[in-house]
Every structure is written in C-alpha cells, then in structure tokens.
Design a protein around this motif. Structure first.
Motif, mmCIF file in Angstrom:
data_model
loop_
_atom_site.group_PDB
_atom_site.id
_atom_site.type_symbol
_atom_site.label_atom_id
_atom_site.label_comp_id
_atom_site.label_asym_id
_atom_site.label_seq_id
_atom_site.Cartn_x
_atom_site.Cartn_y
_atom_site.Cartn_z
ATOM 1 N N LEU A 161 0.843 -1.186 0.000
ATOM 2 C CA LEU A 161 0.000 0.000 0.000
ATOM 3 C C LEU A 161 0.882 1.240 0.000
ATOM 4 O O LEU A 161 2.082 1.148 0.318
ATOM 5 C CB LEU A 161 -0.909 -0.006 1.233
ATOM 6 N N PRO A 162 0.363 2.380 -0.375
ATOM 7 C CA PRO A 162 1.201 3.594 -0.409
ATOM 8 C C PRO A 162 1.893 3.882 0.918
ATOM 9 O O PRO A 162 3.023 4.377 0.935
ATOM 10 C CB PRO A 162 0.213 4.699 -0.786
ATOM 11 N N HIS A 163 1.252 3.568 2.024
ATOM 12 C CA HIS A 163 1.847 3.880 3.327
ATOM 13 C C HIS A 163 1.922 2.649 4.221
ATOM 14 O O HIS A 163 1.768 2.743 5.435
ATOM 15 C CB HIS A 163 1.036 4.979 4.025
ATOM 16 N N GLY A 164 2.126 1.492 3.645
ATOM 17 C CA GLY A 164 2.243 0.285 4.451
ATOM 18 C C GLY A 164 1.892 -0.944 3.652
ATOM 19 O O GLY A 164 2.221 -1.048 2.465
ATOM 20 N N TYR A 165 1.203 -1.878 4.281
ATOM 21 C CA TYR A 165 0.864 -3.139 3.627
ATOM 22 C C TYR A 165 -0.462 -3.638 4.185
ATOM 23 O O TYR A 165 -0.982 -3.146 5.192
ATOM 24 C CB TYR A 165 1.963 -4.175 3.869
ATOM 25 N N ARG A 166 -1.045 -4.643 3.526
ATOM 26 C CA ARG A 166 -2.271 -5.271 3.982
ATOM 27 C C ARG A 166 -2.162 -6.757 3.712
ATOM 28 O O ARG A 166 -1.715 -7.179 2.633
ATOM 29 C CB ARG A 166 -3.486 -4.692 3.251
ATOM 30 N N CYS A 167 -2.551 -7.572 4.699
ATOM 31 C CA CYS A 167 -2.496 -9.019 4.561
ATOM 32 C C CYS A 167 -3.775 -9.515 3.897
ATOM 33 O O CYS A 167 -4.871 -8.969 4.126
ATOM 34 C CB CYS A 167 -2.334 -9.694 5.922
ATOM 35 N N SER A 168 -3.666 -10.533 3.084
ATOM 36 C CA SER A 168 -4.813 -11.178 2.447
ATOM 37 C C SER A 168 -4.628 -12.683 2.539
ATOM 38 O O SER A 168 -3.551 -13.170 2.903
ATOM 39 C CB SER A 168 -4.947 -10.736 0.990
ATOM 40 N N CYS A 169 -5.711 -13.392 2.187
ATOM 41 C CA CYS A 169 -5.717 -14.843 2.409
ATOM 42 C C CYS A 169 -6.017 -15.597 1.127
ATOM 43 O O CYS A 169 -6.531 -15.037 0.146
ATOM 44 C CB CYS A 169 -6.758 -15.205 3.466
ATOM 45 N N GLN A 170 -5.745 -16.872 1.148
ATOM 46 C CA GLN A 170 -6.032 -17.763 0.039
ATOM 47 C C GLN A 170 -7.548 -17.987 -0.059
ATOM 48 O O GLN A 170 -8.279 -17.743 0.903
ATOM 49 C CB GLN A 170 -5.315 -19.098 0.247
ATOM 50 N N PRO A 171 -8.039 -18.460 -1.201
ATOM 51 C CA PRO A 171 -9.459 -18.776 -1.319
ATOM 52 C C PRO A 171 -9.887 -19.789 -0.257
ATOM 53 O O PRO A 171 -9.160 -20.741 0.030
ATOM 54 C CB PRO A 171 -9.585 -19.366 -2.739
ATOM 55 N N GLY A 172 -11.061 -19.548 0.339
ATOM 56 C CA GLY A 172 -11.543 -20.398 1.414
ATOM 57 C C GLY A 172 -11.146 -19.914 2.780
ATOM 58 O O GLY A 172 -11.500 -20.536 3.789
ATOM 59 N N TYR A 173 -10.405 -18.803 2.828
ATOM 60 C CA TYR A 173 -9.978 -18.229 4.097
ATOM 61 C C TYR A 173 -10.315 -16.745 4.093
ATOM 62 O O TYR A 173 -10.491 -16.127 3.049
ATOM 63 C CB TYR A 173 -8.471 -18.397 4.313
ATOM 64 N N ALA A 174 -10.383 -16.186 5.290
ATOM 65 C CA ALA A 174 -10.602 -14.750 5.447
ATOM 66 C C ALA A 174 -9.675 -14.243 6.538
ATOM 67 O O ALA A 174 -9.197 -15.021 7.391
ATOM 68 C CB ALA A 174 -12.059 -14.453 5.796
ATOM 69 N N VAL A 175 -9.395 -12.967 6.515
ATOM 70 C CA VAL A 175 -8.522 -12.376 7.532
ATOM 71 C C VAL A 175 -9.193 -12.485 8.899
ATOM 72 O O VAL A 175 -10.379 -12.181 9.057
ATOM 73 C CB VAL A 175 -8.219 -10.910 7.189
ATOM 74 N N ASP A 176 -8.427 -12.944 9.867
ATOM 75 C CA ASP A 176 -8.939 -13.074 11.227
ATOM 76 C C ASP A 176 -9.245 -11.678 11.770
ATOM 77 O O ASP A 176 -8.358 -10.814 11.811
ATOM 78 C CB ASP A 176 -7.893 -13.761 12.099
ATOM 79 N N PRO A 177 -10.497 -11.416 12.202
ATOM 80 C CA PRO A 177 -10.815 -10.069 12.695
ATOM 81 C C PRO A 177 -10.083 -9.714 13.976
ATOM 82 O O PRO A 177 -9.954 -8.539 14.305
ATOM 83 C CB PRO A 177 -12.328 -10.125 12.910
ATOM 84 N N LEU A 178 -9.562 -10.719 14.683
ATOM 85 C CA LEU A 178 -8.815 -10.441 15.912
ATOM 86 C C LEU A 178 -7.321 -10.277 15.672
ATOM 87 O O LEU A 178 -6.603 -9.810 16.534
ATOM 88 C CB LEU A 178 -9.049 -11.563 16.933
ATOM 89 N N ASN A 179 -6.830 -10.703 14.497
ATOM 90 C CA ASN A 179 -5.408 -10.593 14.164
ATOM 91 C C ASN A 179 -5.298 -10.467 12.649
ATOM 92 O O ASN A 179 -5.473 -11.450 11.916
ATOM 93 C CB ASN A 179 -4.631 -11.815 14.660
ATOM 94 N N ALA A 180 -5.044 -9.265 12.183
ATOM 95 C CA ALA A 180 -5.062 -8.988 10.749
ATOM 96 C C ALA A 180 -3.983 -9.700 9.976
ATOM 97 O O ALA A 180 -3.984 -9.670 8.740
ATOM 98 C CB ALA A 180 -4.949 -7.477 10.517
ATOM 99 N N THR A 181 -3.007 -10.328 10.654
ATOM 100 C CA THR A 181 -1.941 -11.052 9.943
ATOM 101 C C THR A 181 -2.265 -12.530 9.792
ATOM 102 O O THR A 181 -1.567 -13.230 9.069
ATOM 103 C CB THR A 181 -0.602 -10.903 10.682
ATOM 104 N N ARG A 182 -3.314 -13.020 10.455
ATOM 105 C CA ARG A 182 -3.675 -14.429 10.427
ATOM 106 C C ARG A 182 -4.884 -14.647 9.514
ATOM 107 O O ARG A 182 -5.614 -13.715 9.194
ATOM 108 C CB ARG A 182 -4.017 -14.925 11.829
ATOM 109 N N CYS A 183 -5.061 -15.895 9.087
ATOM 110 C CA CYS A 183 -6.192 -16.255 8.231
ATOM 111 C C CYS A 183 -6.982 -17.387 8.879
ATOM 112 O O CYS A 183 -6.392 -18.303 9.472
ATOM 113 C CB CYS A 183 -5.700 -16.691 6.847
ATOM 114 N N VAL A 184 -8.322 -17.321 8.777
ATOM 115 C CA VAL A 184 -9.205 -18.366 9.308
ATOM 116 C C VAL A 184 -10.091 -18.863 8.182
ATOM 117 O O VAL A 184 -10.292 -18.184 7.165
ATOM 118 C CB VAL A 184 -10.066 -17.815 10.469
ATOM 119 N N LEU A 185 -10.644 -20.077 8.357
ATOM 120 C CA LEU A 185 -11.534 -20.628 7.349
ATOM 121 C C LEU A 185 -12.760 -19.736 7.182
ATOM 122 O O LEU A 185 -13.282 -19.181 8.158
ATOM 123 C CB LEU A 185 -11.954 -22.039 7.757
#
Length: 598
Positions: free
Chosen positions: A410-434
């Motif tokens: 991103l222009p001022h940092g980064y954003r984590c994303s997940c593989q298909p079938g997963y979504a970013v954990d709302p409690l930890n933006a660096t982790r992925c959950v089903l």
C-alpha cells in the motif's frame, strides 16, 4: 663392469682442485703434522687467539712440568686426523687411514659430527677416487646389513644392506661379483671403487667420513696476497679447499690473521674475526659487506647509501634494523621514520599507532549509521533499509511483514490477504481463518481430519460443510435472521440490541411490535443476565408477561443446548466465529464466545 644405475651427474666441478697432483695426501700431512713454520703453530690457539708467553718466573719450571705431565699427556687417546678431505657447498668428505673395525670407525666420524660415508651417486664415487688417489687398501663405507637379515640378498639393489642414516635410497651401486653370503654384515670400498662385503668386527685399512652443513664459506680470494692455510672442525688441514664449513679457521701467518667461518643471520656463513674493522682489502675484500678502502690508518669498510656500518665494522645494516615501529619503518637518509597503516595515526611516542575514529569525521562517511572498527569503519542501514552497492535502499513494506498468506503493498504500508476459502482473522489482521459465504462449501482436510469454518457443520455423507441455522435454536430474543456461518438479531422499537438480547430504551416506545432498524450482529460480548428486572414500579400485568417470557426463554435454551450438542458431536468444524452478514464480508469471520449461545 660396474653394477647399478648412475645418477646425480658424472663430474664434480672444482673437486679435483682440492687435492694437488702427486702422492696421496701431499697437501694433508698425516698424523696431525702441521705443514708450516712450527713456531707459528705453537703460538696460535684453536680458538683463533694467540697463546700468551709464560711469565718469566715460570720459565725455569717449564722443563720440570713437561717432564711430569709428559706421561699423562701420552696416556690420552689420540684422535685420528684425516689424511685428505674436500668440501662442497653443503657436504665434506674425509679419508682416514686408520685400521679399525666398523664400529670404531663409525665412532670417529660421529665424534666430529658426521657419519660413515654414503655413496648414492657418481658424484660421491668421484669424491672417493680423489681421496683414495689410487692407494691400495679397503675403507669402510656407511653400509651394514639389516638387523632382520642374517645373509645378503643379491637380488636386491643394496643386497639387504642399509645406510647408517637408516634408509635404503640410492641412485648408484658398484658391487663386486658375489653370491649370497652370511655373517658378512658390513661393506668396504677398494681403490678400484668396488663394494665388497666384510665381517664388521674385522679391522679395515681405513674409513671414509661424511659431514653435512647448512652452508659454507668460500675460499678466501687473494690472487697476489699471502698464503692461507685452512683447518676444518673435523681436523682436516690444507691450502686448496674450495669451500669451508662453519667453524673452520683460515690462518694467514704473514698478516698475523686468524679468521673463522661463522653463521650470520640471513646472509649465511661468512669469514669474520673477533677484532672489529676490516683486514687488508687484498684478502677477500677485507671482509666488508660493502666496499673496502685502504687508508693511512689501515683498511676501512663503508656501506651503500641507506645502510649503516654494523658493530663489527665490516657488515652493513639497515637503519630500520632493531627499530621498534609498530607498523612500518621507512629509511630516511641515515635514520628511519615510523609510519602507520591506513586508518591509524602515529602516536606521540613516534613508534606506536593508534586507531582513527572515522565515524567522528564531519561530514560522516556513512549515509545512515556508522560503526568504527580498528583501522576502519563499517556503514549500516536503519531498520526497513538494506545496503545495496554502498547505498541504503528502502525495503518494500512486505519485506518483513508477518502475513500468514499474502501481503499487498500500500502507499503507506501493507495489507495481509488470504487464500481462497480463508478470510482475515478479525482479531489478528496477519492471520487467516476458514471462511465460507454460502450455505455449503467444501471442508479443508489434512492428516488429522477435515474442518469446517465457524458456523458450519460437516456432513460426512456428502463431505460438505453445511451452514448451521442459529435462528432455529432461538438465539435471538425477538427477531433473528440467519446468514451463512452467522446470524443477526433485531429488536422491536423502544429496545436496543445488547449482545443477543434486547434491552428497553428508558423513556421510549410503547411496546409496539415494529422492529427497530437498529440491529447488531452477533459479537463476542458477554451474554447479559436473564434475571427479570426489579418489581419496583412495575405493573402486575408486566410481571406476568415477564414470567411467561422467562419460561419461554428457558424452554428455548434447553432446545438450543440439545441442538448444539448434536452439532458438536457431528463435526469439529463448528466454533465461536460466525459471519455477520453482507456488510462484514470484507472483515472475514468474527468470534462469538460459546458462553453467549443459549
């Protein structure tokens, strides 16, 4: 015809000049007689210093002392002297015409620092021919039969013998014809240069010794000068040596000189004497390492520019010799200057070197961080930067990002994303959950089993994750809307949603069954107490309604508990995260503690 192979060359340059033509040993008198004036020999000690005359008071007693000490002196064993000798650069050979057994001959050689002669090449053979000079007799060589053998082995190159040095290497042999012999364990050589086996205990006519040295002094050059007589440390004397080993003496009676061949550091053996200064320049250049000049007061040595005359008055030394410079010494005229390596400067004492703090310079030598080291410095970069071609380059934001799956710049940092079938954990933006946004989706399986997203239950018959309809379990107090993996609760007008309960808004609403537009998705907040409100100020009809509602809630809780028990037994995929509706799809899954579910 001689046996064996020949190696090492067929000539010995200059060797024949060691012994002049004529009778054997003409220049090397036997039995220690000194060829020269007797009074000169008696006045010169072996150490090179002249023997002082006896005091006047002792002179009348000398005949008596000689009479008393004469028999004692005669009783001392006489050390044999070589009848002839010659030296090369690193080796000397000597012949002794003394009748001794093999062991006795070997001891004589060893006492003078040598050993019985080894003949490994034709060069050594020529040395024997020059030393023997066609004199009849047999001389011991340094060959003896190996202790493990009792008889000779004619098929071997050395017939089972080995050199006194302990090895069997050779490029030359010259055996006299003979078959296998037993008991004859040593070897002699004749004037025909043939090798013959003999019994070691039987005396031979003489023996040959060999002495090895690291270097030698050359013959003193005196084309038109006085005669020079040499004496080696193993007792050989003569005037025709081409090279002399260390500790040899050169006697020049006409000049009253006695020179000694001494080892000098780095330059090898050279002629020297105890008294400092040059001797006459006509004899080996006065012993000067530089140039020799005759002056009114005598000969004097001088050294080339940049060198100093040594303490002995003959050698030359660098001004830096013995200098205490820590790093480098540079000659400056007749003196020296200490210098330091790059990154150091000369200390106040003029010889030590101290480190320069390069990082303290203005401007600094580094773009970001500087670390001083001994004799230099090291440039480093801040965190998030790296060194490339000597410059600090900023690292991409994702270089050290702790994203579990993917990272997006991103222009001022980064954003984590997940593989298909997963979504970013709302409690930890660096982790992925089903995650699943439909009523059915395939499970994720590994070696331990298959798993479903939160709010789904595995149907093993069809191998699909099916959404759990929480509204069937009366999770909400009033209105419930089921969504894939989650649900939504809504409250009537005059109430607001707290967790999954509706709480009356004080002073508002008349209890109409119109549901307020304010709704909240299921969230991880604590489940509010189901206890009825206090009776103060409540109408009796309200109390009856509350009691009826509590009874209905209890029945709903029991049904929901039964339903959840069945769901958990059927799948390990159900948990505490429920999807809350379309507006939360980008946020992924949200946790709902199990304690909140009735």
């Amino acid at each position: 015809m001689r046996e064996g192979s020949r190696g090492g060359g067929s000539s010995w340059p200059g060797f024949t000049a060691a012994l002049p033509p004529g009778p054997a040993g003409a220049s090397f008198p036997r039995r220690g007689r000194y060829k020269g004036r007797g009074r000169e020999r008696s006045s010169v000690l072996s150490s090179g210093r002249r023997r002082p005359p006896p005091p006047r008071a002792m002179r009348p007693l000398l005949p008596l002392l000689l009479l008393l000490l004469g028999p004692l002196a005669l009783a001392q064993p006489r050390e044999p002297l070589p009848a002839g000798a010659q030296c090369l650069e690193h080796e000397c050979f000597a012949v002794f015409w003394e009748s001794r057994p093999f062991s006795g001959a070997s001891e004589v050689c060893q006492r003078a620092g040598g050993h019985l002669m080894t003949v490994r090449s034709t060069v050594a053979e020529e040395a024997i021919a020059l030393l023997v000079q066609n004199r009849p007799g047999r001389l011991w060589l340094g060959l003896s039969l190996s202790p493990t053998l009792s008889c000779t082995e004619p098929g071997l190159q050395l017939r089972g013998f080995r050199w006194v040095t302990g090895d069997r290497s050779t490029d030359y042999t010259n055996w006299a014809p003979s078959g296998k012999r037993c008991g004859q364990r040593c070897v002699t050589v004749s004037r025909e240069l043939r090798w013959e086996e003999r019994r070691c205990e039987e005396p031979a006519d003489g023996f040959l010794c060999q002495y090895s040295y690291g270097g030698s002094c050359p013959r003193l050059a005196a084309p038109h000068g006085p005669a020079v007589t040499y004496r080696t440390p193993f007792g050989a004397r003569g005037t025709e040596f081409l090279a002399l080993p260390p500790l040899s003496l050169a006697l020049v009676p006409e000049l009253g000189l006695e020179l000694r061949c001494e080892d000098s550091e780095g330059a090898g053996p050279r002629w020297a004497r105890e008294a400092p200064g040059a001797w006459p320049c006509g004899l080996a250049g006065g012993g000067c390492a530089g140039t020799c000049a005759e002056e009114r007061g005598g000969a004097r040595c001088s050294c080339p520019e940049g060198a100093l005359l040594a303490a002995d008055g003959r050698g030359c030394r660098s001004p830096c010799e013995g200098a205490q410079c820590q790093h480098h010494c540079v000659v400056a005229g007749d003196s020296f200057v200490c210098m330091c390596a790059v990154g150091y400067r000369l200390a106040a004492d003029g010889i030590s070197c101290e480190d320069i703090d390069d990082c303290a310079a203005e401007p600094g030598p580094c773009e970001q961080e500087c670390v001083n080291t001994q004799g230099g410095f090291e440039c480093r970069c801040h965190r998030g930067w790296r060194m490339e071609d000597g410059r600090c380059q900023r690292l991409p934001a994702c270089w050290e990002a702790p994203c579990e799956h993917f990272c997006e710049e991103l222009p001022h940092g980064y954003r984590c994303s997940c593989q298909p079938g997963y979504a970013v954990d709302p409690l930890n933006a660096t982790r992925c959950v089903l995650f699943c946004n439909t009523t059915t989706c395939p499970p994720v399986c590994d070696a331990t089993g298959c798993y479903c997203p939160e709010g789904f239950m595995l149907d093993e018959e069809i191998s699909l994750c099916k959404d759990v309809d929480e509204c069937d379990s009366n999770y909400c107090e009033f209105n419930c809307t089921n969504t894939p993996g989650s649900f939504q609760c809504r409250c009537p007008s005059g109430f607001h949603l707290l967790g999954i309960d509706c709480v009356r808004i004080l002073g508002g609403g008349d209890g109409e069954e119109e549901f307020s537009g304010d709704s909240e998705p299921g969230s991880p907040t604590a489940v509010p107490s189901r206890a009825p409100p206090k009776a103060e100020g409540l109408h009796p009809a309200a109390l009856v309604g509350i009691a009826a509602g509590a009874l209905l809630s209890l029945l709903a809780l029991l049904a929901a508990g039964f339903h959840l028990a069945r769901k958990r037994c059927g799948s390990q995929g159900s948990g505490d995260y429920k999807y809350s509706g379309p507006q939360e799809k980008e946020l992924g899954l949200q946790p709902v503690p199990a304690a909140q579910k009735p």
